[in-house]
Design a protein around this motif. Sequence first.
Motif, PDB file in Angstrom:
ATOM      1  N   PRO A 147      -4.836  26.762  -7.791  1.00  0.00           N
ATOM      2  CA  PRO A 147      -4.858  26.398  -8.895  1.00  0.00           C
ATOM      3  C   PRO A 147      -4.204  24.864  -8.162  1.00  0.00           C
ATOM      4  O   PRO A 147      -4.740  23.080  -9.865  1.00  0.00           O
ATOM      5  CB  PRO A 147      -4.327  26.574  -9.481  1.00  0.00           C
ATOM      6  CG  PRO A 147      -2.913  27.539  -9.155  1.00  0.00           C
ATOM      7  CD  PRO A 147      -4.133  27.757  -7.752  1.00  0.00           C
ATOM      8  N   ASP A 148      -3.186  23.918  -7.316  1.00  0.00           N
ATOM      9  CA  ASP A 148      -2.601  22.969  -7.408  1.00  0.00           C
ATOM     10  C   ASP A 148      -3.317  22.154  -6.249  1.00  0.00           C
ATOM     11  O   ASP A 148      -2.716  21.364  -5.971  1.00  0.00           O
ATOM     12  CB  ASP A 148      -1.256  23.160  -7.362  1.00  0.00           C
ATOM     13  CG  ASP A 148      -1.001  23.634  -8.966  1.00  0.00           C
ATOM     14  OD1 ASP A 148      -1.398  23.026 -10.059  1.00  0.00           O
ATOM     15  OD2 ASP A 148       0.422  24.089  -8.477  1.00  0.00           O
ATOM     16  N   GLU A 149      -4.304  22.895  -5.276  1.00  0.00           N
ATOM     17  CA  GLU A 149      -4.475  21.974  -3.833  1.00  0.00           C
ATOM     18  C   GLU A 149      -5.963  21.488  -4.140  1.00  0.00           C
ATOM     19  O   GLU A 149      -5.802  19.692  -2.864  1.00  0.00           O
ATOM     20  CB  GLU A 149      -5.085  23.444  -3.344  1.00  0.00           C
ATOM     21  CG  GLU A 149      -4.051  24.187  -2.862  1.00  0.00           C
ATOM     22  CD  GLU A 149      -4.356  25.451  -2.024  1.00  0.00           C
ATOM     23  OE1 GLU A 149      -3.148  26.077  -1.126  1.00  0.00           O
ATOM     24  OE2 GLU A 149      -5.455  25.788  -2.042  1.00  0.00           O
ATOM     25  N   LEU A 150      -6.667  21.345  -5.245  1.00  0.00           N
ATOM     26  CA  LEU A 150      -7.593  20.472  -5.365  1.00  0.00           C
ATOM     27  C   LEU A 150      -7.689  19.809  -6.888  1.00  0.00           C
ATOM     28  O   LEU A 150      -6.961  19.975  -8.076  1.00  0.00           O
ATOM     29  CB  LEU A 150      -9.343  20.649  -5.204  1.00  0.00           C
ATOM     30  CG  LEU A 150      -9.529  21.597  -3.938  1.00  0.00           C
ATOM     31  CD1 LEU A 150     -10.548  22.291  -3.953  1.00  0.00           C
ATOM     32  CD2 LEU A 150      -9.232  20.272  -2.929  1.00  0.00           C
ATOM     33  N   HIS A 151      -8.543  18.734  -7.066  1.00  0.00           N
ATOM     34  CA  HIS A 151      -7.887  17.650  -8.220  1.00  0.00           C
ATOM     35  C   HIS A 151      -9.288  17.627  -9.025  1.00  0.00           C
ATOM     36  O   HIS A 151     -10.135  17.162  -8.719  1.00  0.00           O
ATOM     37  CB  HIS A 151      -7.725  16.708  -8.070  1.00  0.00           C
ATOM     38  CG  HIS A 151      -6.457  16.373  -7.876  1.00  0.00           C
ATOM     39  ND1 HIS A 151      -5.940  15.891  -6.130  1.00  0.00           N
ATOM     40  CD2 HIS A 151      -4.953  16.662  -8.156  1.00  0.00           C
ATOM     41  CE1 HIS A 151      -4.660  15.893  -5.914  1.00  0.00           C
ATOM     42  NE2 HIS A 151      -4.494  16.474  -6.629  1.00  0.00           N
ATOM     43  N   GLY A 169      -5.112  10.276  -0.132  1.00  0.00           N
ATOM     44  CA  GLY A 169      -6.081  11.124   0.167  1.00  0.00           C
ATOM     45  C   GLY A 169      -7.180  11.556  -0.911  1.00  0.00           C
ATOM     46  O   GLY A 169      -7.518  13.005  -0.394  1.00  0.00           O
ATOM     47  N   ARG A 170      -6.777  11.439  -1.981  1.00  0.00           N
ATOM     48  CA  ARG A 170      -6.747  12.214  -3.172  1.00  0.00           C
ATOM     49  C   ARG A 170      -8.041  12.012  -3.303  1.00  0.00           C
ATOM     50  O   ARG A 170      -8.973  10.729  -2.905  1.00  0.00           O
ATOM     51  CB  ARG A 170      -5.914  12.166  -4.080  1.00  0.00           C
ATOM     52  CG  ARG A 170      -4.837  12.805  -3.842  1.00  0.00           C
ATOM     53  CD  ARG A 170      -3.727  12.634  -5.871  1.00  0.00           C
ATOM     54  NE  ARG A 170      -2.193  13.473  -5.693  1.00  0.00           N
ATOM     55  CZ  ARG A 170      -2.000  13.977  -6.326  1.00  0.00           C
ATOM     56  NH1 ARG A 170      -2.928  13.469  -7.763  1.00  0.00           N
ATOM     57  NH2 ARG A 170      -0.708  14.607  -6.514  1.00  0.00           N
ATOM     58  N   SER A 171      -8.823  12.772  -4.623  1.00  0.00           N
ATOM     59  CA  SER A 171     -10.277  12.150  -4.729  1.00  0.00           C
ATOM     60  C   SER A 171      -9.649  10.979  -6.235  1.00  0.00           C
ATOM     61  O   SER A 171      -8.909  10.489  -6.984  1.00  0.00           O
ATOM     62  CB  SER A 171     -11.307  13.630  -5.702  1.00  0.00           C
ATOM     63  OG  SER A 171     -10.432  13.921  -6.505  1.00  0.00           O
ATOM     64  N   MET A 172     -10.791  10.711  -6.658  1.00  0.00           N
ATOM     65  CA  MET A 172     -10.599  10.024  -7.356  1.00  0.00           C
ATOM     66  C   MET A 172     -10.273  10.707  -8.747  1.00  0.00           C
ATOM     67  O   MET A 172      -9.218  10.161  -9.365  1.00  0.00           O
ATOM     68  CB  MET A 172     -12.612   9.105  -8.228  1.00  0.00           C
ATOM     69  CG  MET A 172     -13.091   8.462  -7.896  1.00  0.00           C
ATOM     70  SD  MET A 172     -14.293   7.918  -7.874  1.00  0.00           S
ATOM     71  CE  MET A 172     -14.239   7.906  -9.802  1.00  0.00           C
ATOM     72  N   LEU A 173     -10.284  11.574  -9.334  1.00  0.00           N
ATOM     73  CA  LEU A 173     -10.073  12.295  -9.969  1.00  0.00           C
ATOM     74  C   LEU A 173      -8.379  12.847  -9.605  1.00  0.00           C
ATOM     75  O   LEU A 173      -7.667  13.027 -10.897  1.00  0.00           O
ATOM     76  CB  LEU A 173     -10.512  13.991 -10.648  1.00  0.00           C
ATOM     77  CG  LEU A 173     -11.823  14.120 -10.818  1.00  0.00           C
ATOM     78  CD1 LEU A 173     -12.464  15.237 -11.046  1.00  0.00           C
ATOM     79  CD2 LEU A 173     -12.326  12.475 -12.098  1.00  0.00           C
ATOM     80  N   GLY A 174      -8.222  12.694  -8.464  1.00  0.00           N
ATOM     81  CA  GLY A 174      -6.522  13.213  -8.228  1.00  0.00           C
ATOM     82  C   GLY A 174      -5.712  11.647  -8.368  1.00  0.00           C
ATOM     83  O   GLY A 174      -4.929  11.552  -8.405  1.00  0.00           O
ATOM     84  N   ALA A 183       0.274  -1.321   0.002  1.00  0.00           N
ATOM     85  CA  ALA A 183      -0.014   0.163   0.178  1.00  0.00           C
ATOM     86  C   ALA A 183       1.277   1.422   0.138  1.00  0.00           C
ATOM     87  O   ALA A 183       1.914   0.992   0.890  1.00  0.00           O
ATOM     88  CB  ALA A 183      -0.724  -0.363   0.940  1.00  0.00           C
ATOM     89  N   LEU A 184       0.967   2.182  -1.067  1.00  0.00           N
ATOM     90  CA  LEU A 184       1.368   2.907  -1.135  1.00  0.00           C
ATOM     91  C   LEU A 184       0.882   4.836  -1.572  1.00  0.00           C
ATOM     92  O   LEU A 184      -0.339   4.576  -2.127  1.00  0.00           O
ATOM     93  CB  LEU A 184       2.524   3.111  -2.920  1.00  0.00           C
ATOM     94  CG  LEU A 184       3.011   2.190  -2.922  1.00  0.00           C
ATOM     95  CD1 LEU A 184       3.366   1.717  -3.960  1.00  0.00           C
ATOM     96  CD2 LEU A 184       4.270   2.001  -1.594  1.00  0.00           C
ATOM     97  N   ASP A 185       1.128   5.049  -0.239  1.00  0.00           N
ATOM     98  CA  ASP A 185       0.680   7.385   0.042  1.00  0.00           C
ATOM     99  C   ASP A 185       0.941   7.416  -1.568  1.00  0.00           C
ATOM    100  O   ASP A 185       2.234   6.826  -2.062  1.00  0.00           O
ATOM    101  CB  ASP A 185       0.754   7.423   0.959  1.00  0.00           C
ATOM    102  CG  ASP A 185       0.877   8.532   0.388  1.00  0.00           C
ATOM    103  OD1 ASP A 185      -0.048   9.388   0.727  1.00  0.00           O
ATOM    104  OD2 ASP A 185       2.054   9.897   0.722  1.00  0.00           O
ATOM    105  N   VAL A 186       0.217   8.238  -2.019  1.00  0.00           N
ATOM    106  CA  VAL A 186       1.032   9.472  -3.311  1.00  0.00           C
ATOM    107  C   VAL A 186       1.499  10.734  -3.101  1.00  0.00           C
ATOM    108  O   VAL A 186       3.002  10.405  -3.097  1.00  0.00           O
ATOM    109  CB  VAL A 186      -0.202   9.606  -3.908  1.00  0.00           C
ATOM    110  CG1 VAL A 186      -0.201  10.667  -5.520  1.00  0.00           C
ATOM    111  CG2 VAL A 186      -0.678   9.124  -4.495  1.00  0.00           C
TER     112      VAL A 186
END
Length: 266
Positions: free
Chosen positions: A127-131, A50-55, A12-15
């Motif tokens: 601009p780079d805080e959410l995906h 912790g990112r969303s699907m899009l991220g 399991a790997l965090d991003v």
Amino acid sequence: MPDATWKPRLIALDVDGTLLDPDTQTISAAVRTSVRRAVDAGAEVIVATGRSMLGALPVLADLGLTRGVALCSNGAVVLDAATGEAVSVETFEPAPVVAELARRVPGSILAVERLGEGNLVTAPFGPDELHGPQHVGTIEDVTAGPVPRLVANWVGHEPAEVVAAMRGAVLPGATFTLDHYEPWVTVVPQDVTKGAALEKLRAELGVPAAETFAAGDGDNDVQMLEWAAHGVAMGQGPAVVHAAADEVTAPVAEDGLATALDRWFR
């Protein structure tokens, strides 16, 4: 540390801060190669973010992961790596959570995940805080229905101030983690963590608990590192993350994940 004969079957790997260097917004060639070696050796590699699907989707594409699942939104959303579609989603009611956040971190701007569409925000994030796209709405819009993830950004404050403000907090029906880079509170459904989602997945795959590995650098990785038979904290992570791990590797900027994985996958 496991001996030379041990080899993890579930990885399991965090991003951000583990696979990907936040300063360059890239995954290095060394890390990409080490992950590929593990996959080619038959390990089940799970991106847990912790990112969303899009991220998460561009990360899977960059790593060439096209089978199995990925855990998004700290485990609230399980994504099919082959199709890019959600296979399970857990949600919570944001209204009581927002009320408590307004008391503890007043003036925060909020974002709730719209699955596969982006985020509904009370004011624009960087601009780079959410995906994905950001759609601006009111507090009433944000709290109108169940969501898998909510982020509160206490703009103008330091991460340490957020830690102090949230000490002892209980958010109704929800679990929260904090960020050591940004003044953020990330909220997901109650009892949802990367560790809990991975344990469910491990049981489904039939992988022995003794053959699990995880690497991460953030508050939201603590349960995952404690879950793993061998947990690796990234060198730049805070003390609380280092304490939860079996090993501390080099920082992400020095390809610490590759150093850890290459011990078993050469």
